[in-house]
Design an enzyme around this catalytic site. Structure first.
Site, PDB file in Angstrom:
ATOM      1  N   SER A   1       0.802  -1.225   0.000  1.00 18.56           N
ATOM      2  CA  SER A   1       0.000   0.000   0.000  1.00 18.56           C
ATOM      3  C   SER A   1       0.834   1.274   0.000  1.00 18.56           C
ATOM      4  O   SER A   1       0.347   2.334  -0.384  1.00 18.56           O
ATOM      5  CB  SER A   1      -0.948   0.020   1.204  1.00 18.56           C
ATOM      6  OG  SER A   1      -0.230  -0.055   2.426  1.00 18.56           O
TER       7      SER A   1
ATOM      8  N   ASP B   1      -3.489   8.246   7.999  1.00 17.97           N
ATOM      9  CA  ASP B   1      -4.396   7.382   8.748  1.00 17.97           C
ATOM     10  C   ASP B   1      -3.557   6.696   9.830  1.00 17.97           C
ATOM     11  O   ASP B   1      -2.475   7.168  10.160  1.00 17.97           O
ATOM     12  CB  ASP B   1      -5.133   6.396   7.820  1.00 17.97           C
ATOM     13  CG  ASP B   1      -4.186   5.515   7.014  1.00 17.97           C
ATOM     14  OD1 ASP B   1      -3.025   5.325   7.421  1.00 17.97           O
ATOM     15  OD2 ASP B   1      -4.605   5.014   5.944  1.00 17.97           O
TER      16      ASP B   1
ATOM     17  N   HIS C   1      -0.482   4.875   7.356  1.00 11.96           N
ATOM     18  CA  HIS C   1       0.217   5.449   6.217  1.00 11.96           C
ATOM     19  C   HIS C   1       0.536   6.933   6.438  1.00 11.96           C
ATOM     20  O   HIS C   1      -0.308   7.673   6.924  1.00 11.96           O
ATOM     21  CB  HIS C   1      -0.641   5.316   4.949  1.00 11.96           C
ATOM     22  CG  HIS C   1      -1.056   3.923   4.651  1.00 11.96           C
ATOM     23  ND1 HIS C   1      -2.274   3.410   5.056  1.00 11.96           N
ATOM     24  CD2 HIS C   1      -0.411   2.928   4.000  1.00 11.96           C
ATOM     25  CE1 HIS C   1      -2.362   2.156   4.658  1.00 11.96           C
ATOM     26  NE2 HIS C   1      -1.243   1.827   4.022  1.00 11.96           N
TER      27      HIS C   1
END
Length: 365
Positions: free
Chosen positions: A49, A340, A343
């Site tokens: 991600s 978040d 990340h």
């Protein structure tokens, strides 16, 4: 810079250092100078991600972020793309640093043009890992399938520009591998039978073995200039503080120790691989210490909040838990290291990418 120089005799050293750092990082959205006037035809990325620009939008998985508030600062604002941040991510920033392009697209984007392909794409999939089980648990694209997509990519660019030019693109491109954090933070920590099978030393052996196997396969299909990110200080990301940091939400030492142990094995085995493949440039990229320094000295880099993410409470929200219905949002994401609970923000990615990569760029050539 002139203003900083003029005020140098009057300013405390810490303020001078902070100003210099901020000016340097503000300039880092442009390409850096490459050795010997080299040019890089493409940047090609594999991973999770951290470097997924939206491949997960096109597969069946819960690991998605193609909705607000993700992308709230992308391309002028309110433009979710599937990037796990408020804006750009390291794959974009690295492509710009090497003078290729400012936005690196997802390979699965159906709107890609041949020109998009020629200058590089990301095959990364949020939730993937070195451990094959990690991708299976998240229903995302494993490294093995990312490599198969790269082989498909090679055929596409050969059809577009012919064998000779395609071979030049493949051999002279910059390849980035950024993956492994989900193995420890999700698969190992949250899967009891993995912990029953492996202790941390043996699990990091598994991860390192998979990493080196992937790099050998990548070399086998033509990659020569490969940068591999080590794991960050995982225990200090907000979600790991919440899950394993106690009532005071301290950095989770167990996750940090696991990340550090893996990094030492990866770096050592990459050194051996460089000796085995003398025509390759395999570059280990340390992200553990730079992130830790950003967390310990946030004011030096222009940050205020280091323990919580911008989205929601900042303690646990990530992916579908950080969504348009999230009640709380920070007023200014650039004050936060984390977007978040897992990340970083776009600004933090810029800072981290510079700390990790700028002094290593010469090693690719």
């Amino acid at each position: 810079m002139y203003l900083v120089q003029k005020l140098l005799p009057q300013l405390p050293l810490q303020i001078i250092w902070s100003c210099a750092i901020l000016i340097i990082f503000q300039q880092n959205d442009s390409a850096v100078s490459l050795p010997n006037n080299e040019t890089v035809p493409a940047v090609i990325v594999f991973g999770d991600s951290i470097v997924d620009p939206g491949n997960n939008n096109y597969i069946t998985t819960l690991v998605k972020c193609n909705f607000l508030p993700y992308g709230s600062d992308f391309a002028g604002g309110d433009h979710p793309t599937g990037r796990f941040s408020n804006g750009l991510i390291p794959s974009d920033i690295i492509a710009a640093k090497f003078g290729v392009k400012k936005i690196l697209p997802a390979y699965l984007d159906p709107n890609l043009t041949p020109e998009d392909l020629l200058s590089g794409v990301s095959f990364a999939s949020g939730g993937a890992g070195y451990d094959p089980l990690t991708s299976t648990l998240a229903s995302v694209i494993p490294l093995s399938s990312q490599l198969e997509m790269f082989k498909e990519y090679k055929n596409k660019i050969k059809e577009a520009v012919g064998g000779s030019r395609a071979a030049n693109i493949i051999s002279k491109s910059i390849y980035i591998v950024c993956i492994g954090s989900d193995d420890i933070a999700n698969t190992y920590v949250q899967t009891p039978f993995r912990r029953a099978q492996y202790d941390i030393p043996s699990y990091t052996d598994l991860m390192a073995g998979q990493a080196i196997s992937f790099l050998k396969k990548l070399y086998g299909v033509g990659a020569r200039r490969v940068g591999v990110f080590g794991l960050t200080a995982l225990g200090c990301v907000p979600s790991q503080r919440t899950v394993d940091g106690g009532i005071r939400r301290a950095c989770a030492n167990s996750s940090n120790q696991a990340a550090s142990l893996f990094n030492s094995k990866l770096s050592s085995q990459m050194n051996a691989l460089n000796r085995e493949f003398p025509d390759a440039r395999l570059v280990y990229l340390d992200s553990y210490n730079p992130l830790l320094d950003m967390i310990h000295n946030p004011s030096l880099y222009g940050f205020e909040e280091t323990e919580k993410g911008c989205c929601g409470t900042g303690n646990i929200e990530v992916s579908i838990l950080c969504n348009p219905y999230t009640l709380e949002m920070c007023a200014n994401a650039s004050n936060y290291i984390f977007w978040d609970s897992y990340h970083p923000t776009e600004k933090a990615y810029y800072v981290l990418s510079s700390l990790v990569l700028d002094d290593k760029i010469k090693d690719f050539f």
